[in-house]
Design a protein around this motif. Structure first.
Motif, PDB file in Angstrom:
ATOM      1  N   GLU A  38      18.579-103.474 131.649  1.00 44.92           N
ATOM      2  CA  GLU A  38      19.114-104.673 131.015  1.00 44.92           C
ATOM      3  C   GLU A  38      18.870-105.939 131.837  1.00 44.92           C
ATOM      4  O   GLU A  38      18.465-106.963 131.297  1.00 44.92           O
ATOM      5  CB  GLU A  38      20.613-104.489 130.780  1.00 44.92           C
ATOM      6  CG  GLU A  38      21.268-105.655 130.068  1.00 44.92           C
ATOM      7  CD  GLU A  38      22.741-105.417 129.852  1.00 44.92           C
ATOM      8  OE1 GLU A  38      23.159-105.474 128.685  1.00 44.92           O
ATOM      9  OE2 GLU A  38      23.471-105.179 130.836  1.00 44.92           O
ATOM     10  N   ASP A  39      19.084-105.872 133.152  1.00 48.10           N
ATOM     11  CA  ASP A  39      18.955-107.096 133.952  1.00 48.10           C
ATOM     12  C   ASP A  39      17.514-107.472 134.264  1.00 48.10           C
ATOM     13  O   ASP A  39      17.263-108.496 134.887  1.00 48.10           O
ATOM     14  CB  ASP A  39      19.798-107.024 135.235  1.00 48.10           C
ATOM     15  CG  ASP A  39      19.398-105.901 136.183  1.00 48.10           C
ATOM     16  OD1 ASP A  39      18.340-105.281 135.980  1.00 48.10           O
ATOM     17  OD2 ASP A  39      20.153-105.645 137.140  1.00 48.10           O
ATOM     18  N   ARG A  55      22.374-100.162 132.455  1.00 48.01           N
ATOM     19  CA  ARG A  55      23.185-101.293 132.913  1.00 48.01           C
ATOM     20  C   ARG A  55      23.869-100.885 134.222  1.00 48.01           C
ATOM     21  O   ARG A  55      24.668 -99.952 134.252  1.00 48.01           O
ATOM     22  CB  ARG A  55      24.238-101.659 131.877  1.00 48.01           C
ATOM     23  CG  ARG A  55      25.145-102.801 132.330  1.00 48.01           C
ATOM     24  CD  ARG A  55      26.237-103.110 131.311  1.00 48.01           C
ATOM     25  NE  ARG A  55      25.631-103.699 130.118  1.00 48.01           N
ATOM     26  CZ  ARG A  55      26.243-103.815 128.952  1.00 48.01           C
ATOM     27  NH1 ARG A  55      27.478-103.375 128.804  1.00 48.01           N
ATOM     28  NH2 ARG A  55      25.623-104.372 127.919  1.00 48.01           N
ATOM     29  N   TRP A  56      23.541-101.610 135.293  1.00 47.96           N
ATOM     30  CA  TRP A  56      24.158-101.342 136.599  1.00 47.96           C
ATOM     31  C   TRP A  56      25.498-102.047 136.646  1.00 47.96           C
ATOM     32  O   TRP A  56      25.584-103.236 136.372  1.00 47.96           O
ATOM     33  CB  TRP A  56      23.238-101.812 137.719  1.00 47.96           C
ATOM     34  CG  TRP A  56      21.964-101.030 137.725  1.00 47.96           C
ATOM     35  CD1 TRP A  56      20.760-101.416 137.223  1.00 47.96           C
ATOM     36  CD2 TRP A  56      21.775 -99.710 138.225  1.00 47.96           C
ATOM     37  NE1 TRP A  56      19.831-100.409 137.384  1.00 47.96           N
ATOM     38  CE2 TRP A  56      20.431 -99.346 138.003  1.00 47.96           C
ATOM     39  CE3 TRP A  56      22.618 -98.780 138.845  1.00 47.96           C
ATOM     40  CZ2 TRP A  56      19.909 -98.115 138.376  1.00 47.96           C
ATOM     41  CZ3 TRP A  56      22.089 -97.545 139.219  1.00 47.96           C
ATOM     42  CH2 TRP A  56      20.757 -97.228 138.977  1.00 47.96           C
ATOM     43  N   THR A  57      26.578-101.306 137.013  1.00 46.76           N
ATOM     44  CA  THR A  57      27.911-101.894 136.931  1.00 46.76           C
ATOM     45  C   THR A  57      28.608-102.017 138.278  1.00 46.76           C
ATOM     46  O   THR A  57      29.056-103.098 138.616  1.00 46.76           O
ATOM     47  CB  THR A  57      28.799-101.106 135.953  1.00 46.76           C
ATOM     48  OG1 THR A  57      28.883 -99.747 136.384  1.00 46.76           O
ATOM     49  CG2 THR A  57      28.236-101.185 134.538  1.00 46.76           C
ATOM     50  N   THR A  58      28.755-100.952 139.024  1.00 43.85           N
ATOM     51  CA  THR A  58      29.490-101.041 140.292  1.00 43.85           C
ATOM     52  C   THR A  58      28.611-100.634 141.454  1.00 43.85           C
ATOM     53  O   THR A  58      27.619 -99.922 141.295  1.00 43.85           O
ATOM     54  CB  THR A  58      30.752-100.158 140.283  1.00 43.85           C
ATOM     55  OG1 THR A  58      30.362 -98.786 140.150  1.00 43.85           O
ATOM     56  CG2 THR A  58      31.698-100.544 139.165  1.00 43.85           C
ATOM     57  N   CYS A  74      25.685 -96.436 136.904  1.00 41.90           N
ATOM     58  CA  CYS A  74      24.726 -96.859 135.891  1.00 41.90           C
ATOM     59  C   CYS A  74      25.233 -96.405 134.526  1.00 41.90           C
ATOM     60  O   CYS A  74      25.400 -95.205 134.294  1.00 41.90           O
ATOM     61  CB  CYS A  74      23.351 -96.254 136.167  1.00 41.90           C
ATOM     62  SG  CYS A  74      22.097 -96.754 134.965  1.00 41.90           S
ATOM     63  N   GLU A  75      25.476 -97.367 133.654  1.00 43.24           N
ATOM     64  CA  GLU A  75      25.817 -97.049 132.275  1.00 43.24           C
ATOM     65  C   GLU A  75      24.517 -96.979 131.481  1.00 43.24           C
ATOM     66  O   GLU A  75      23.686 -97.881 131.582  1.00 43.24           O
ATOM     67  CB  GLU A  75      26.710 -98.121 131.672  1.00 43.24           C
ATOM     68  CG  GLU A  75      28.080 -98.199 132.270  1.00 43.24           C
ATOM     69  CD  GLU A  75      28.925 -99.308 131.649  1.00 43.24           C
ATOM     70  OE1 GLU A  75      30.116 -99.351 131.968  1.00 43.24           O
ATOM     71  OE2 GLU A  75      28.394-100.128 130.866  1.00 43.24           O
ATOM     72  N   HIS A  77      23.310 -97.025 127.822  1.00 39.99           N
ATOM     73  CA  HIS A  77      23.723 -97.342 126.456  1.00 39.99           C
ATOM     74  C   HIS A  77      22.609 -96.950 125.490  1.00 39.99           C
ATOM     75  O   HIS A  77      21.436 -97.182 125.783  1.00 39.99           O
ATOM     76  CB  HIS A  77      23.968 -98.855 126.310  1.00 39.99           C
ATOM     77  CG  HIS A  77      25.112 -99.350 127.113  1.00 39.99           C
ATOM     78  ND1 HIS A  77      26.302 -99.716 126.549  1.00 39.99           N
ATOM     79  CD2 HIS A  77      25.254 -99.555 128.455  1.00 39.99           C
ATOM     80  CE1 HIS A  77      27.138-100.120 127.494  1.00 39.99           C
ATOM     81  NE2 HIS A  77      26.517-100.030 128.670  1.00 39.99           N
ATOM     82  N   THR A 150      27.653 -92.446 131.606  1.00 36.44           N
ATOM     83  CA  THR A 150      27.706 -93.038 132.939  1.00 36.44           C
ATOM     84  C   THR A 150      27.235 -92.022 133.973  1.00 36.44           C
ATOM     85  O   THR A 150      27.623 -90.857 133.930  1.00 36.44           O
ATOM     86  CB  THR A 150      29.139 -93.501 133.273  1.00 36.44           C
ATOM     87  OG1 THR A 150      29.569 -94.406 132.248  1.00 36.44           O
ATOM     88  CG2 THR A 150      29.183 -94.202 134.613  1.00 36.44           C
ATOM     89  N   ASN A 152      26.540 -91.727 138.305  1.00 40.26           N
ATOM     90  CA  ASN A 152      26.651 -92.316 139.634  1.00 40.26           C
ATOM     91  C   ASN A 152      25.373 -92.008 140.397  1.00 40.26           C
ATOM     92  O   ASN A 152      24.988 -90.850 140.530  1.00 40.26           O
ATOM     93  CB  ASN A 152      27.869 -91.772 140.379  1.00 40.26           C
ATOM     94  CG  ASN A 152      29.150 -92.294 139.786  1.00 40.26           C
ATOM     95  OD1 ASN A 152      29.280 -93.479 139.529  1.00 40.26           O
ATOM     96  ND2 ASN A 152      30.105 -91.415 139.548  1.00 40.26           N
TER      97      ASN A 152
END
Length: 162
Positions: A38-39, A55-58, A74-75, A77, A150, A152
């Motif tokens: 996404e980014d 999508r990288w979240t934490t 990593c989510e 989607h 999700t 890790n």
């Protein structure tokens, strides 16, 4: 930890091309395997159908080890509206097919870490590894069925890595 994120994505992208060569998408006039980060793409009003979006979240680190171990969530989607030939009435089956593909491309749960800023990519000294996927509930938004899984992702930080 960009090298770990890139290595994870490239491993999944290459595995998807093998598991289901027909799962493709076209972005900016280029057809490629149906997975994106996404980014690393232009903002979109909603997730692409029939493709996986990372999508990288934490981000967290453990510095109590001889080398710093990074952990990133990593989510993944994905959504489908089924096929036109079946008027979308197969969207449940299409989502299950994507669930199965995701399970396949996540195994084995490791890959070598590379630096993709060089051509050709340069192998680094460690591996990237990840947990089993935790699948969220199916959500329905009009004709779309969606899910988020999700994972890790872990990697040791190597000398010279930012």
């Amino acid at each position: 930890m960009q090298n770990a994120k890139d290595s994870f994505y490239i491993a999944l992208r290459n595995r998807l091309a093998t598991v289901n060569p027909n799962r493709t998408m076209t972005l900016r006039g280029v057809t490629r395997p149906g997975i994106l980060v996404e980014d690393a793409e232009a903002p979109m009003p909603q997730m692409l159908l029939d493709a996986f979006t990372l999508r990288w979240t934490t981000f967290a680190t453990d510095s109590q080890l001889p080398s710093i171990l990074a952990q990133m969530a990593c989510e993944i989607h994905y959504a489908t509206a089924g096929t036109q030939g079946n008027l979308g009435l197969d969207r449940g089956r299409a989502l299950e097919e994507m669930d199965d593909e995701l399970l396949q491309i996540l195994c084995p749960s490791s890959t070598a870490k590379y630096n993709y800023t060089t051509t050709p990519a340069t192998a680094m000294g460690t591996m990237v590894f990840w947990s089993q996927a935790v699948f969220g509930a199916t959500t329905v938004a009009r004709e779309r069925m969606e899910r988020v899984a999700t994972v890790n992702v872990f990697a040791f930080q190597e000398t010279g890595e930012a």
